[in-house]
Design a protein around this motif. Sequence first.
Motif, PDB file in Angstrom:
ATOM      1  N   LEU A   1      51.810  14.616  10.744  1.00  0.00           N
ATOM      2  CA  LEU A   1      50.394  14.729  10.360  1.00  0.00           C
ATOM      3  C   LEU A   1      49.884  13.417   9.770  1.00  0.00           C
ATOM      4  O   LEU A   1      48.733  13.039   9.991  1.00  0.00           O
ATOM      5  N   ARG A   2      50.722  12.730   9.019  1.00  0.00           N
ATOM      6  CA  ARG A   2      50.354  11.416   8.484  1.00  0.00           C
ATOM      7  C   ARG A   2      50.134  10.424   9.622  1.00  0.00           C
ATOM      8  O   ARG A   2      49.190   9.630   9.606  1.00  0.00           O
TER       9      ARG A   2
ATOM     10  N   LYS B   1      56.695  17.955   9.685  1.00  0.00           N
ATOM     11  CA  LYS B   1      55.263  18.200   9.876  1.00  0.00           C
ATOM     12  C   LYS B   1      54.430  17.210   9.059  1.00  0.00           C
ATOM     13  O   LYS B   1      53.439  16.654   9.549  1.00  0.00           O
ATOM     14  N   GLU B   2      54.868  16.969   7.829  1.00  0.00           N
ATOM     15  CA  GLU B   2      54.168  16.031   6.945  1.00  0.00           C
ATOM     16  C   GLU B   2      54.133  14.631   7.560  1.00  0.00           C
ATOM     17  O   GLU B   2      53.097  13.955   7.543  1.00  0.00           O
TER      18      GLU B   2
ATOM     19  N   ASN C   1      54.600  24.438  15.341  1.00  0.00           N
ATOM     20  CA  ASN C   1      53.553  25.388  14.974  1.00  0.00           C
ATOM     21  C   ASN C   1      53.554  26.544  15.974  1.00  0.00           C
ATOM     22  O   ASN C   1      54.320  26.537  16.941  1.00  0.00           O
TER      23      ASN C   1
ATOM     24  N   LYS D   1      53.771  12.663  18.808  1.00  0.00           N
ATOM     25  CA  LYS D   1      53.578  13.360  17.529  1.00  0.00           C
ATOM     26  C   LYS D   1      52.866  14.692  17.730  1.00  0.00           C
ATOM     27  O   LYS D   1      53.164  15.687  17.061  1.00  0.00           O
ATOM     28  N   TYR D   2      51.941  14.725  18.681  1.00  0.00           N
ATOM     29  CA  TYR D   2      51.230  15.984  18.977  1.00  0.00           C
ATOM     30  C   TYR D   2      52.169  16.989  19.657  1.00  0.00           C
ATOM     31  O   TYR D   2      52.060  18.197  19.414  1.00  0.00           O
TER      32      TYR D   2
ATOM     33  N   PHE E   1      47.271  21.437  19.105  1.00  0.00           N
ATOM     34  CA  PHE E   1      48.029  20.182  19.029  1.00  0.00           C
ATOM     35  C   PHE E   1      48.445  19.716  20.423  1.00  0.00           C
ATOM     36  O   PHE E   1      48.321  18.537  20.758  1.00  0.00           O
TER      37      PHE E   1
ATOM     38  N   LEU F   1      54.277  18.448  16.887  1.00  0.00           N
ATOM     39  CA  LEU F   1      53.468  19.366  16.074  1.00  0.00           C
ATOM     40  C   LEU F   1      53.204  20.664  16.835  1.00  0.00           C
ATOM     41  O   LEU F   1      53.153  21.745  16.240  1.00  0.00           O
TER      42      LEU F   1
ATOM     43  N   GLU G   1      47.109  27.290  16.859  1.00  0.00           N
ATOM     44  CA  GLU G   1      47.314  25.984  16.236  1.00  0.00           C
ATOM     45  C   GLU G   1      48.219  25.112  17.109  1.00  0.00           C
ATOM     46  O   GLU G   1      47.969  23.916  17.291  1.00  0.00           O
TER      47      GLU G   1
ATOM     48  N   VAL H   1      49.205  11.218  12.654  1.00  0.00           N
ATOM     49  CA  VAL H   1      47.945  11.634  13.293  1.00  0.00           C
ATOM     50  C   VAL H   1      46.757  11.062  12.525  1.00  0.00           C
ATOM     51  O   VAL H   1      45.786  10.565  13.112  1.00  0.00           O
ATOM     52  N   GLU H   2      46.857  11.130  11.213  1.00  0.00           N
ATOM     53  CA  GLU H   2      45.776  10.625  10.364  1.00  0.00           C
ATOM     54  C   GLU H   2      45.569   9.131  10.566  1.00  0.00           C
ATOM     55  O   GLU H   2      44.427   8.647  10.630  1.00  0.00           O
TER      56      GLU H   2
END
Length: 421
Positions: free
Chosen positions: A111-112, A107-108, A132, A124-125, A140, A128, A136, A114-115
Motif C-alpha cells: 500500500l505504501r 499489505k502495509e 484481499n 504490487k496490485y 486491486f 494486494l 476489494e 501504491v501511494e
Amino acid sequence: MGGQAKGKKKGKPKRKDINPNLDPRFVGVSPQERMKLRAHEKAKKKSAEKYSVLQLLEKTEECMDSFDFEMARLFCQRALDVESSNLQALDMQGHICSELGDTEKAKEAFLRAVELSPDVGHSKYMYLGQINTGQESVDFYTKGIQVLLSALEKQAQITQSEAAAAAPADEDAELPTAKDVCVAYCSVAEIYLTDLCMEEGAGDKCKELIERALQYHHDNPEALQLMASYLFSTERNQEGKEYLLKSVGLWLPAQEQSAASSSTDEDMQNEIPPYESRVTTAKLLLESEEFEVAVDVLEGLLEEDDEVVQVWYLSGWVCYLQLEKAKELQEREGREVTEEETEEWKSLQEVARSYLTNAKKLYIKLRCDDQPMSEHVEQLLGDLGGELEGEEEDPLLDEDYEPCSDEEEEEEDAAEAPMEH
C-alpha cells in the motif's frame, strides 16, 4: 575528592539527554524496549555508513534467492531505514513478508508503494489482489491490469521506434508480457467463480474475463482450465472436458519428461503450472471421468511432493472410481466376471487401500483440519476392506505402479505382485 565530585555533577546533565521524557520515542516504553530501540538506531546508522541502499538490496535478493527470508527481511529493513520511500525495497519487503506469512506487514508495504507510485509497477496490485478478498480484491486486480496494459502499450511504442531506427531492443525479463495480462484476468475471473459467485451477473463476468485472458494468451493452460471450470459449473460438461484436456495436453508431457529425467531445466519447469493448480486439474479430471489422465497427473504430483494429504486421497479415490466403473461395465454387459478382471479388480482395490491408508496416516501426522476429506477417506476405506496392516501399512506407492494408464502392464503387475505397491 571535591574536584571529582564536581566532575560527576557536571556529567549528570549529559545523562538526562537520553531520559525517555526528553525523547518522544521512549515515552511509555519499558527499559528493555528502549535498549532495543537504541540498538536499532545504532545498527541503522552503522548500515548507512557501511552499505549503500543498492548493496543492501543486493544482499536482500541473494537471501531471497536462497530462500532465507528471515535474513532477507533484516537486510531489506536496513535499506528502508536508510531510504524509506525506495520502491524496490518496499516491493521486496512485501514479497518477503508474504513468504513469511506476515500478511499485514506485506499489505502495509504494498500500500505504501501504491501511494508513492500508483501508475507504475503492476506486481504490487497483483499481490494486494491475492491477500484481499471479494470486491476489494477485484479492485486491486483491475487497477493492476490497467497499469499492465499501459506498460505494454508503451513497450510496443518503444519497440516500434527501435525497429524504425534499426536498433535491436534489449531483452528484459522484468518487462510485462501478454501472459501477465492473461494471468491477471484469470485471477479476477476466479473471484467471480468463487467468492462473488452469488453476485448478479457473476457468471457472465467470469466468462468475459476468461475470454479476454485467452485473447492475450490463447494457449495458457490455467486460462483453459478456468474456462473448463466455468463450463462445468454451467453444466456444459462436454465443452468443459474439451478445454480441460487441451489444458492438460499443453503441460503433462513436460511434467512426465521432468520426472523421468529428474530435470531442472527452467524452460521445461515454466511450462508446468503451479502445484496447487495441478491438484485442481486432478479434481476436474475425476469429475469428468478422465481417470487415466488423472492418474498421470497425480503420479507426477506425488513424485514432486509426497507429503500432501490431498494428493494421496485423490490417488486412492481415482483407483476406487476406476474399480467401480469396471464393475458397472461388467454388470451392464450382463456377463460373468473373467479371471483377468478378478485380478485387475483385486489389484485396484489393494492399491486404493494403500493410497488411502497413507492419506489417513499423513493426515494425522500433519494434524490437518479437513473434516469432509477425513470422513470420505474413512468411508472409502470401509468400502474397500479397511486400512492396510502389518508390512503393507506403509507401502512405497510412488515407485513403479501406474494404475490403468496402460492395461497390459497393469494385468501383468496384478498377476505377479498385486500387493507390492
